[in-house]
Scaffold this motif. Structure first.
Motif, PDB file in Angstrom:
ATOM      1  N   PHE A  30      -8.616  22.115 -20.579  1.00  0.00           N
ATOM      2  CA  PHE A  30      -8.766  22.366 -19.146  1.00  0.00           C
ATOM      3  C   PHE A  30      -9.156  21.043 -18.479  1.00  0.00           C
ATOM      4  O   PHE A  30     -10.120  20.403 -18.923  1.00  0.00           O
ATOM      5  CB  PHE A  30      -9.854  23.415 -18.897  1.00  0.00           C
ATOM      6  N   THR A  31      -8.404  20.639 -17.461  1.00  0.00           N
ATOM      7  CA  THR A  31      -8.668  19.322 -16.872  1.00  0.00           C
ATOM      8  C   THR A  31      -9.016  19.423 -15.391  1.00  0.00           C
ATOM      9  O   THR A  31      -8.769  20.433 -14.735  1.00  0.00           O
ATOM     10  CB  THR A  31      -7.444  18.380 -17.025  1.00  0.00           C
ATOM     11  N   THR A  86     -13.958  27.429 -13.930  1.00  0.00           N
ATOM     12  CA  THR A  86     -14.369  28.757 -14.403  1.00  0.00           C
ATOM     13  C   THR A  86     -13.255  29.780 -14.161  1.00  0.00           C
ATOM     14  O   THR A  86     -13.010  30.639 -15.005  1.00  0.00           O
ATOM     15  CB  THR A  86     -15.687  29.221 -13.746  1.00  0.00           C
ATOM     16  N   ASP A  87     -12.545  29.665 -13.020  1.00  0.00           N
ATOM     17  CA  ASP A  87     -11.404  30.560 -12.781  1.00  0.00           C
ATOM     18  C   ASP A  87     -10.329  30.366 -13.852  1.00  0.00           C
ATOM     19  O   ASP A  87      -9.736  31.338 -14.336  1.00  0.00           O
ATOM     20  CB  ASP A  87     -10.799  30.317 -11.392  1.00  0.00           C
ATOM     21  N   ALA A  88     -10.071  29.107 -14.216  1.00  0.00           N
ATOM     22  CA  ALA A  88      -9.047  28.832 -15.236  1.00  0.00           C
ATOM     23  C   ALA A  88      -9.469  29.398 -16.592  1.00  0.00           C
ATOM     24  O   ALA A  88      -8.641  29.952 -17.331  1.00  0.00           O
ATOM     25  CB  ALA A  88      -8.801  27.325 -15.332  1.00  0.00           C
ATOM     26  N   ALA A 129     -12.884  25.817 -25.649  1.00  0.00           N
ATOM     27  CA  ALA A 129     -12.336  25.412 -24.356  1.00  0.00           C
ATOM     28  C   ALA A 129     -12.740  23.962 -24.137  1.00  0.00           C
ATOM     29  O   ALA A 129     -13.909  23.654 -23.915  1.00  0.00           O
ATOM     30  CB  ALA A 129     -12.892  26.295 -23.248  1.00  0.00           C
ATOM     31  N   VAL A 130     -11.766  23.070 -24.252  1.00  0.00           N
ATOM     32  CA  VAL A 130     -12.043  21.639 -24.142  1.00  0.00           C
ATOM     33  C   VAL A 130     -11.858  21.227 -22.684  1.00  0.00           C
ATOM     34  O   VAL A 130     -10.792  21.443 -22.103  1.00  0.00           O
ATOM     35  CB  VAL A 130     -11.095  20.826 -25.057  1.00  0.00           C
ATOM     36  N   ILE A 131     -12.912  20.667 -22.092  1.00  0.00           N
ATOM     37  CA  ILE A 131     -12.871  20.241 -20.689  1.00  0.00           C
ATOM     38  C   ILE A 131     -12.883  18.718 -20.641  1.00  0.00           C
ATOM     39  O   ILE A 131     -13.692  18.073 -21.312  1.00  0.00           O
ATOM     40  CB  ILE A 131     -14.065  20.823 -19.899  1.00  0.00           C
ATOM     41  N   ALA A 132     -11.948  18.148 -19.861  1.00  0.00           N
ATOM     42  CA  ALA A 132     -11.862  16.690 -19.730  1.00  0.00           C
ATOM     43  C   ALA A 132     -11.307  16.341 -18.358  1.00  0.00           C
ATOM     44  O   ALA A 132     -10.605  17.162 -17.746  1.00  0.00           O
ATOM     45  CB  ALA A 132     -10.947  16.104 -20.813  1.00  0.00           C
ATOM     46  N   VAL A 183      -9.258  10.960 -19.241  1.00  0.00           N
ATOM     47  CA  VAL A 183      -9.670  11.080 -20.640  1.00  0.00           C
ATOM     48  C   VAL A 183      -8.815  12.106 -21.392  1.00  0.00           C
ATOM     49  O   VAL A 183      -8.634  12.003 -22.608  1.00  0.00           O
ATOM     50  CB  VAL A 183     -11.174  11.441 -20.722  1.00  0.00           C
ATOM     51  N   ALA A 184      -8.239  13.061 -20.663  1.00  0.00           N
ATOM     52  CA  ALA A 184      -7.470  14.131 -21.319  1.00  0.00           C
ATOM     53  C   ALA A 184      -6.390  13.583 -22.258  1.00  0.00           C
ATOM     54  O   ALA A 184      -6.391  13.913 -23.447  1.00  0.00           O
ATOM     55  CB  ALA A 184      -6.889  15.088 -20.285  1.00  0.00           C
TER      56      ALA A 184
END
Ligand SMILES: NC(=O)c1ccc[n+]([C@@H]2O[C@H](COP(=O)([O-])OP(=O)(O)OC[C@H]3O[C@@H](n4cnc5c(N)ncnc54)[C@H](O)[C@@H]3O)[C@@H](O)[C@H]2O)c1
Ligand SMILES: [Zn+2]
Length: 374
Positions: free
Chosen positions: A71-72, A89-91, A42-45, A49-50
Motif C-alpha cells: 500500500f503506497t 485505512t480505506d485501502a 500489509a506493507v506500507i511505503a 521507497v516502494a
C-alpha cells in the motif's frame, strides 16, 4: 548483526528488538514470522521507497509463502496527514486486511509515523513492524513507539503511542539515500553523543566523512549505539513526561527554523544549527561548560552540516515560532541543555529543561547568522 533489546516498562510483554545489520531484509520472512507472526502483511511505503525496497520485500514474503500486499502514498512530509491515514485505512479495509494481519512500515520517518498511526488505529490496533530506510528513521524515528500525523495547526499533533513488534534496520537500504537525507540522520546521531556519550560523539565525527563517501562499514555500530542511547532515555520515561525531553536538545531552535522556512530547511540542518545555538545559549546562561558549543560545531562540520544558513530569518518570526514549542511553560523559553559533552542538565525532580532568557537566545541566533533583527 547487532540486536538492541528495547524494554517497554509499562507493558513488560511489549518489549521488542531492534535488529541492525547489512542485508537483513533477505531474512525478512523468518524475522517477521518469529517476531510478528500474522495471517497477512500489509506493507506500507511511500512511492519513492516502494519500488526500491518495499516491492522487493513483498515479493520475498510471497516467495516464502506469506500473504503480503503493498500500500503506497506520496513521498514527503506533506503527505503525513489524516487524509493519507484515511486513504490507507480505506485501502486496507477494501483489501480485506483483518485483525490477524500485521503492518510493515518500510521507509523514512514519515512512513514510520503514518504507518504506525494506521497500525495503532486500524480495527482498534494491529501490530506494526518498522523497517526504517533513512538514517534518521534508524537512529531516531523508528524507536520509541511514537506515531503521529501532522495537522494545519502543527507537526505530530494527532497520534498514538504504539510500540513496534520489531525494528529491522537493514543498513544496505541506505545505499539509495540522497546525501542530504543521510546528513539528517548524522545530526541526530551527533545529538545522541552530546546528550549521553562523549566517546560516541567522537566516533560519529570520525565515521561521518567515510559514511558520506559511501562506506557503510561504520553504520552498524553507529545505528546500534544511537538506538541504545535513545532506548535508554525512552525506557526511563516511556510516556514523555520527564527525562525524554533531553532528546529534544537542539529542537527548540530547529522546530522554529523549520516553521519559519515553511519546512524548506531539512530537519538535520535545522537540528545541527539548533545543537550549536542552544549550547552557546547554555554557555551564556551559565548552565553549559564553556567550549561545549565549539566542540559540537566541530563534530557537525565533520558530518557535513553547515555552520549557518545561506540567509537569516527575521528574529521576531523565529522567536514567535519558539513560543508555540510544545516544551514551553509560561513566558520563558525552555530548552534541554548540555552541562558538558555527554551529560545533560537536569534531574527527575526539577525537570530536564531549563528556562533560557529570550534575550540570550535572540543574541545567539543573530550571532550564528540564523536570525537578523528587522
Ligand atoms: N516518531 C518519532 O519518534 C520520530 C522521531 C524523529 C522524527 N520523526 C519524523 O520522521 C520524519 C522525518 O523522517 P525522514 O527524514 O526519514 O523523512 P522521510 O520519511 O520523508 O524520508 C526522506 C526522503 O527520503 C526518501 N527515502 C527514504 N528512504 C530512502 C531510501 N532508502 N532510498 C532513497 N530514498 C529514500 C523518502 O521517500 C523521502 O522522500 C518527520 O515527519 C518526523 O516528524 C518521528
Ligand atoms: Zn529530530
Amino acid at each position: 548483526v547487532v540486536t538492541v533489546p528495547v524494554p517497554v516498562p509499562a507493558h513488560r510483554d511489549a518489549s521488542y528488538d531492534v535488529v541492525v545489520g547489512a542485508g537483513l531484509l533477505a531474512d525478512a520472512p523468518s524475522l517477521l514470522a518469529r517476531h510478528s507472526p500474522a495471517a497477512a502483511y500489509a506493507v506500507i511505503a511511500d512511492d519513492t521507497v516502494a519500488p526500491l525496497h518495499a516491492a522487493p520485500l513483498v515479493e520475498r514474503l510471497a516467495r516464502a509463502g506469506r500473504t503480503a500486499r503493498l500500500f503506497t502514498f506520496p513521498a514527503g512530509e506533506a503527505a503525513k496527514t489524516r487524509a493519507t491515514w484515511a486513504t490507507l485505512t480505506d485501502a486496507l479495509l477494501a483489501a480485506g486486511i483483518g485483525r490477524d494481519a500485521a503492518i510493515v512500515a518500510v521507509g523514512g520517518g514519515v512512513t514510520g509515523d503514518v504507518g504506525g498511526f494506521v497500525a495503532a488505529t486500524y480495527l482498534r490496533g494491529v501490530p506494526v513492524v518498522q523497517v526504517p530506510t533513512t538514517l534518521l528513521a534508524m537512529v531516531d524515528a523508528s524507536v520509541g513507539g511514537k506515531t503521529a500525523v501532522d495537522t494545519p495547526a502543527g507537526k505530530n499533533l494527532v497520534g498514538a503511542f504504539h510500540p513496534p513488534r520489531l525494528v529491522v534496520a537493514d543498513i544496505d537500504t541506505l545505499r539509495t539515500l540522497p546525501a542530504a537525507v543521510l546528513a539528517d540522520g548524522l545530526a541526530e546521531a551527533a545529538k545522541h553523543g552530546v546528550i549521553a556519550d562523549a566517546e560516541y560523539l567522537d566516533f560519529v565525527a570520525g565515521a561521518a566523512p567515510r559514511v558520506r563517501a559511501g562506506d557503510g562499514t561504520p553504520l552498524e555500530r553507529l545505528v546500534a549505539r544511537s538506538v541504545e542511547i535513545k532506548t535508554a532515555v525512552v525506557a526511563a520515561d516511556p510516556v514523555d513526561r520527564g527525562r525524554r525531553a533531553i532528546l529534544n536538545y537542539g529542537h527548540t531552535v530547529a522546530h522554529a527554523v523549520e516553521a519559519a522556512s515553511g519546512y524548506a530547511v531539512p530537519h538535520g540542518s535545522a537540528v545541527a544549527w539548533g545543537l550549536v545555538v542552544e549550547a552557546r545559549a547554555g554557555e551564556r546562561a551559565g548552565h553549559t561548560a564553556s567550549g561545549t558549543a565549539t566542540a559540537v560545531a566541530a563534530a557537525l562540520a565533520a558530518c557535513g552540516l553547515d555552520a549557518a544558513p545561506h540567509q537569516p530569518w527575521p528574529l521576531a518570526r523565529l522567536l514567535a515560532a519558539m513560543q508555540v514549542d510544545k516544551k514551553r511553560r509560561g513566558d520563558a523559553l525552555h530548552c534541554a541543555l548540555p552541562a558538558r559533552i555527554g551529560v545533560m542538565c537536569g534531574d527527575d525532580r526539577r525537570g530536564w529543561t531549563l528556562a533560557v532568557d529570550r534575550g540570550i537566545m535572540a543574541r545567539e541566533l543573530v550571532a550564528a547568522g540564523i536570525a537578523v533583527e528587522a
